[in-house]
Design an enzyme around this catalytic site. Structure first.
Site, PDB file in Angstrom:
ATOM      1  N   ASP A 121      -3.858  -7.472  -5.357  1.00  0.00           N
ATOM      2  CA  ASP A 121      -4.843  -6.388  -5.379  1.00  0.00           C
ATOM      3  C   ASP A 121      -5.357  -6.068  -6.771  1.00  0.00           C
ATOM      4  OD1 ASP A 121      -4.777  -6.185  -2.675  1.00  0.00           O
ATOM      5  OD2 ASP A 121      -3.427  -4.460  -2.609  1.00  0.00           O
ATOM      6  N   SER A 170       6.770  -1.394   3.290  1.00  0.00           N
ATOM      7  CA  SER A 170       5.513  -1.162   2.590  1.00  0.00           C
ATOM      8  C   SER A 170       4.387  -1.560   3.544  1.00  0.00           C
ATOM      9  CB  SER A 170       5.448  -2.009   1.316  1.00  0.00           C
ATOM     10  OG  SER A 170       4.187  -1.864   0.683  1.00  0.00           O
TER      11      SER A 170
END
Length: 405
Positions: A121, A170
């Site tokens: 990311d 997560s």
């Protein structure tokens, strides 16, 4: 007054980044930005509550429509990465652009994220942001923060996080997919429990047929009911999810070279990709399909990298747009045993003739079956010749007749 816009979720990483940006990077004001790409409502509540507790100026930007359109663009490219539909990768450039837009609107001097130095990311965000004049900041990566350090720092500063415990897994959720990682899932041999899944039920023996209509490569209706992209994706997530469609458990190769274990849910994406590819199989020629596989792969790779605005993608889109002109028709999908199988397809642009393919017809547009004899004789001729030559004995090399005189 120096001002920085922070991609803000309200979780541990981005909460810790707020005072860090002030104390370590010298910013006088931090603006939190959360971008809506279809996350659960509770994630926005967490962001609101944490921002309020921090006294943080906070904005939510709605980008669901833009993201939904990009998801359907990816269907035209049959986009996947190592076998799963792109989800998080598609969302990140949309999120990055929305944050950049607000940062420029608020006259910010910098723009920041809470990504680590190990994931994808950071690259996807910064590919967008570094095209601007703003300072790009990555506190977690640049300061080498660990989860344990962040928890201790949050406790020391009395930050509004519950000990940094954001759950066992997560999880990243958007309109197109839901990813689950971390915890015991980091062990490739660990068999995940059923409760990691929220979008998909355990596959059962029930079956269901639906018909999806496409126009120019884009899905536009389900069972004759026209829908806008956002509505259509949401509808199919629920419909296909009830049949357990769209689960992926895989080892994924990240851009930085790390291999990670990922679990995904993507019911609507799986259904639409399967249906679209089935319709292309009916209307595109073999040459188009063969070449388009290369284009699709390049488009998918760039999308995975977050480079959806790269010049190459623009060129690929021109090819996709041309091929999709005939990808109009309907596909019948059967939900069964966790699968979304195409079981029927129709199009007025079909590159297919039922009479020509039938075993009950003697000729094909005036071509007699016997006309294929000559083709059959030539077919494989070079291979036969090469194989025959390979069986011949190689001649001995002549001795060197030279001398030193």
């Amino acid at each position: 007054m120096k001002k920085v816009a922070l991609a803000f979720s309200g979780g541990l990483d981005t909460t810790v980044c707020v005072p860090i940006l002030e104390e370590e990077y010298g910013y006088d004001e931090v603006v939190g930005v959360t971008v809506d790409v279809g996350q659960p409502e509770e994630e926005f509540e967490e962001a609101y509550e944490t921002a309020e507790a921090l006294g943080l100026e906070h904005y939510v930007v709605d980008a669901k429509q833009e993201f939904a359109q990009l998801c359907l663009d990816s269907v035209c490219a049959n986009a996947d990465y190592q076998g799963y539909p792109l989800g998080t990768a598609l969302a990140r450039p949309v999120i990055a652009k929305a944050i950049l837009g607000l940062a420029e609107e608020k006259d910010c001097d910098g723009i920041a994220h809470g990504c680590t130095g190990k994931g994808n990311d950071q690259l996807r965000f910064e590919a967008v942001w570094r095209a601007s004049d703003l300072e790009v900041i990555a506190p977690v990566r640049e300061m080498g923060m660990t989860r344990e350090w962040e928890i201790e720092y949050a406790a020391e500063k009395d930050l509004p996080v519950q000990g940094g415990n954001e759950g066992v897994w997560s999880i990243d959720t958007n309109l197109w997919s839901r990813s689950i990682e971390g915890g015991n899932l980091e062990d490739p041999g660990y068999v995940p429990p059923e409760d990691i899944y929220e979008w998909t039920d355990q596959p059962s023996g029930e079956t269901e047929l639906i018909e999806i209509a496409f126009e120019d490569g884009y899905p536009v209706a389900v069972d004759d009911e026209e829908m806008e992209p956002l509505e259509l994706i949401s509808f199919l997530n629920e419909k296909a999810g009830k049949h357990g469609v769209g689960r992926t458990d895989m080892m994924e190769d990240r851009m930085l070279g790390l291999k990670v274990r990922e679990n995904y849910e993507h019911p609507a994406a799986t259904t639409l990709l399967n249906a679209h590819e089935a319709l292309e199989g009916l209307v595109l020629t073999k040459e188009e399909r063969d070449f388009k596989a290369t284009v699709d792969n390049e488009w998918s790779q760039k999308a995975y990298e977050g480079l959806i605005d790269a010049p190459l993608v623009g060129a690929l889109n021109a090819f996709l747009e041309k091929t999709q002109e005939r990808v109009t028709g309907t596909v019948t999908i059967k939900f069964e045993g966790g699968q979304a199988r195409p079981v029927g397809r129709k199009s007025e642009y079909a590159a297919y003739s039922e009479s020509a393919a039938s075993f009950n017809t003697e000729t094909v547009d005036g071509i007699e079956q016997a006309d294929a004899t000559g083709v059959a004789k030539y077919h494989g001729f070079q291979a036969r010749l090469a194989n025959q030559n390979a069986k011949k004995e190689k001649p001995e090399l002549a001795a060197d007749g030279g001398s030193d005189e």
